[in-house]
Design a protein around this motif. Sequence first.
Motif, PDB file in Angstrom:
ATOM      1  N   SER A  62     -15.176  36.098  -5.469  1.00  0.00           N
ATOM      2  CA  SER A  62     -15.656  35.334  -4.317  1.00  0.00           C
ATOM      3  C   SER A  62     -16.418  34.089  -4.756  1.00  0.00           C
ATOM      4  N   ARG A  63     -17.274  34.242  -5.746  1.00  0.00           N
ATOM      5  CA  ARG A  63     -18.048  33.092  -6.238  1.00  0.00           C
ATOM      6  C   ARG A  63     -17.149  32.068  -6.914  1.00  0.00           C
ATOM      7  N   ALA A  64     -16.193  32.534  -7.702  1.00  0.00           N
ATOM      8  CA  ALA A  64     -15.265  31.608  -8.361  1.00  0.00           C
ATOM      9  C   ALA A  64     -14.436  30.856  -7.320  1.00  0.00           C
ATOM     10  N   ASN A  65     -13.989  31.560  -6.280  1.00  0.00           N
ATOM     11  CA  ASN A  65     -13.231  30.902  -5.215  1.00  0.00           C
ATOM     12  C   ASN A  65     -14.083  29.897  -4.458  1.00  0.00           C
ATOM     13  N   ALA A  66     -15.371  30.190  -4.288  1.00  0.00           N
ATOM     14  CA  ALA A  66     -16.271  29.250  -3.622  1.00  0.00           C
ATOM     15  C   ALA A  66     -16.415  27.972  -4.453  1.00  0.00           C
ATOM     16  N   LEU A  67     -16.509  28.130  -5.770  1.00  0.00           N
ATOM     17  CA  LEU A  67     -16.583  26.945  -6.640  1.00  0.00           C
ATOM     18  C   LEU A  67     -15.299  26.138  -6.542  1.00  0.00           C
ATOM     19  N   ALA A  68     -14.158  26.831  -6.544  1.00  0.00           N
ATOM     20  CA  ALA A  68     -12.875  26.140  -6.433  1.00  0.00           C
ATOM     21  C   ALA A  68     -12.787  25.375  -5.116  1.00  0.00           C
ATOM     22  N   ALA A  69     -13.246  25.997  -4.035  1.00  0.00           N
ATOM     23  CA  ALA A  69     -13.211  25.334  -2.727  1.00  0.00           C
ATOM     24  C   ALA A  69     -14.111  24.102  -2.718  1.00  0.00           C
ATOM     25  N   GLU A  70     -15.268  24.212  -3.351  1.00  0.00           N
ATOM     26  CA  GLU A  70     -16.188  23.067  -3.423  1.00  0.00           C
ATOM     27  C   GLU A  70     -15.568  21.921  -4.225  1.00  0.00           C
ATOM     28  N   LEU A  71     -14.946  22.255  -5.353  1.00  0.00           N
ATOM     29  CA  LEU A  71     -14.286  21.224  -6.149  1.00  0.00           C
ATOM     30  C   LEU A  71     -13.120  20.607  -5.387  1.00  0.00           C
ATOM     31  N   GLU A  72     -12.373  21.435  -4.672  1.00  0.00           N
ATOM     32  CA  GLU A  72     -11.235  20.920  -3.913  1.00  0.00           C
ATOM     33  C   GLU A  72     -11.705  19.977  -2.811  1.00  0.00           C
ATOM     34  N   ALA A  74     -14.275  18.142  -2.860  1.00  0.00           N
ATOM     35  CA  ALA A  74     -14.739  16.901  -3.489  1.00  0.00           C
ATOM     36  C   ALA A  74     -13.610  16.157  -4.196  1.00  0.00           C
ATOM     37  N   GLY A  75     -12.415  16.723  -4.190  1.00  0.00           N
ATOM     38  CA  GLY A  75     -11.280  16.099  -4.873  1.00  0.00           C
ATOM     39  C   GLY A  75     -11.381  16.170  -6.383  1.00  0.00           C
ATOM     40  N   GLN A  76     -12.091  17.179  -6.893  1.00  0.00           N
ATOM     41  CA  GLN A  76     -12.308  17.303  -8.332  1.00  0.00           C
ATOM     42  C   GLN A  76     -11.674  18.557  -8.936  1.00  0.00           C
ATOM     43  N   LEU A  77     -10.818  19.214  -8.187  1.00  0.00           N
ATOM     44  CA  LEU A  77     -10.142  20.401  -8.705  1.00  0.00           C
ATOM     45  C   LEU A  77      -9.210  19.977  -9.833  1.00  0.00           C
ATOM     46  N   PRO A  78      -9.174  20.747 -10.941  1.00  0.00           N
ATOM     47  CA  PRO A  78      -8.303  20.347 -12.050  1.00  0.00           C
ATOM     48  C   PRO A  78      -6.838  20.270 -11.611  1.00  0.00           C
ATOM     49  N   VAL A  79      -6.186  19.212 -12.044  1.00  0.00           N
ATOM     50  CA  VAL A  79      -4.783  19.009 -11.712  1.00  0.00           C
ATOM     51  C   VAL A  79      -3.932  19.773 -12.723  1.00  0.00           C
ATOM     52  N   ASP A  80      -2.871  20.399 -12.239  1.00  0.00           N
ATOM     53  CA  ASP A  80      -1.959  21.113 -13.139  1.00  0.00           C
ATOM     54  C   ASP A  80      -1.093  20.093 -13.849  1.00  0.00           C
ATOM     55  N   GLU A  81      -1.442  19.820 -15.098  1.00  0.00           N
ATOM     56  CA  GLU A  81      -0.710  18.838 -15.893  1.00  0.00           C
ATOM     57  C   GLU A  81       0.017  19.489 -17.066  1.00  0.00           C
ATOM     58  N   LEU A  82       0.220  20.784 -16.961  1.00  0.00           N
ATOM     59  CA  LEU A  82       0.813  21.538 -18.057  1.00  0.00           C
ATOM     60  C   LEU A  82       2.339  21.469 -18.030  1.00  0.00           C
ATOM     61  N   GLU A  83       2.910  21.380 -19.209  1.00  0.00           N
ATOM     62  CA  GLU A  83       4.363  21.418 -19.324  1.00  0.00           C
ATOM     63  C   GLU A  83       4.794  22.886 -19.317  1.00  0.00           C
ATOM     64  N   ARG A  84       5.962  23.123 -18.736  1.00  0.00           N
ATOM     65  CA  ARG A  84       6.461  24.493 -18.615  1.00  0.00           C
ATOM     66  C   ARG A  84       7.887  24.571 -19.133  1.00  0.00           C
ATOM     67  N   ASP A  85       8.273  25.788 -19.529  1.00  0.00           N
ATOM     68  CA  ASP A  85       9.651  25.998 -19.975  1.00  0.00           C
ATOM     69  C   ASP A  85      10.553  26.231 -18.756  1.00  0.00           C
ATOM     70  N   GLY A  86      11.791  26.512 -19.001  1.00  0.00           N
ATOM     71  CA  GLY A  86      12.755  26.710 -17.925  1.00  0.00           C
ATOM     72  C   GLY A  86      12.437  27.874 -17.010  1.00  0.00           C
ATOM     73  N   TRP A 113     -21.634  22.484 -14.200  1.00  0.00           N
ATOM     74  CA  TRP A 113     -20.817  23.645 -13.832  1.00  0.00           C
ATOM     75  C   TRP A 113     -19.363  23.270 -13.623  1.00  0.00           C
ATOM     76  N   ARG A 114     -19.118  22.017 -13.205  1.00  0.00           N
ATOM     77  CA  ARG A 114     -17.737  21.575 -12.983  1.00  0.00           C
ATOM     78  C   ARG A 114     -16.940  21.589 -14.285  1.00  0.00           C
ATOM     79  N   CYS A 115     -17.565  21.168 -15.363  1.00  0.00           N
ATOM     80  CA  CYS A 115     -16.904  21.184 -16.675  1.00  0.00           C
ATOM     81  C   CYS A 115     -16.591  22.610 -17.100  1.00  0.00           C
ATOM     82  N   TRP A 116     -17.541  23.513 -16.875  1.00  0.00           N
ATOM     83  CA  TRP A 116     -17.324  24.912 -17.246  1.00  0.00           C
ATOM     84  C   TRP A 116     -16.225  25.542 -16.396  1.00  0.00           C
ATOM     85  N   PHE A 117     -16.140  25.153 -15.132  1.00  0.00           N
ATOM     86  CA  PHE A 117     -15.060  25.647 -14.281  1.00  0.00           C
ATOM     87  C   PHE A 117     -13.714  25.196 -14.840  1.00  0.00           C
ATOM     88  N   ARG A 118     -13.602  23.908 -15.160  1.00  0.00           N
ATOM     89  CA  ARG A 118     -12.335  23.388 -15.696  1.00  0.00           C
ATOM     90  C   ARG A 118     -12.012  24.021 -17.050  1.00  0.00           C
TER      91      ARG A 118
END
Length: 151
Positions: A62-72, A74-86, A113-118
């Motif tokens: 619940s607390r982790a989701n609250a942090l994610a919602a706060e970052l979202e 604020a537009g600061q949620l980490p962007v998924d920039e990872l490469e993936r296989d097939g 805390w934002r850095c630690w979340f990312r």
Amino acid sequence: MRAKITYFLTALVLVVYFVLVGSRGVLLIQHGTLLTVTFGVAVLILPVIGIWFLWQNTRFVSRANALAAELEAAGQLPVDELERDGYGRILRDSADEVFARRKAETEDAPDDWRCWFRLAVAYHDARDTPRARKAMQRAIALHEKKPVPAL
């Protein structure tokens, strides 16, 4: 949403299981002999530990989701920039590259805390769940201005 439903159903099944086990423990205690009372107490300890663990886990999520919602928000949620296989799995080199950036970012701002979340997300992407959990606990503690747990 699917993860929340799965978590809820799993928690519900565990609670039902704890009630069933607890009732058996009570029945053993009610039987009244030294052996059954001893076993009954032992059986009751398991649901207590299970309920405590489930409670702690639910609070953490619940607390982790609250942090994610706060970052979202604020537009600061980490962007998924990872490469993936097939098959959609994250490529290890890509995860390592993002992790290195997140680690450097956290070292530059260890009280943010934002850095630690990312960083926790980067650990998770690199399949290092224990460190991901510890980093998220640190993010939560920093956000709530509580004493920070050691890594």
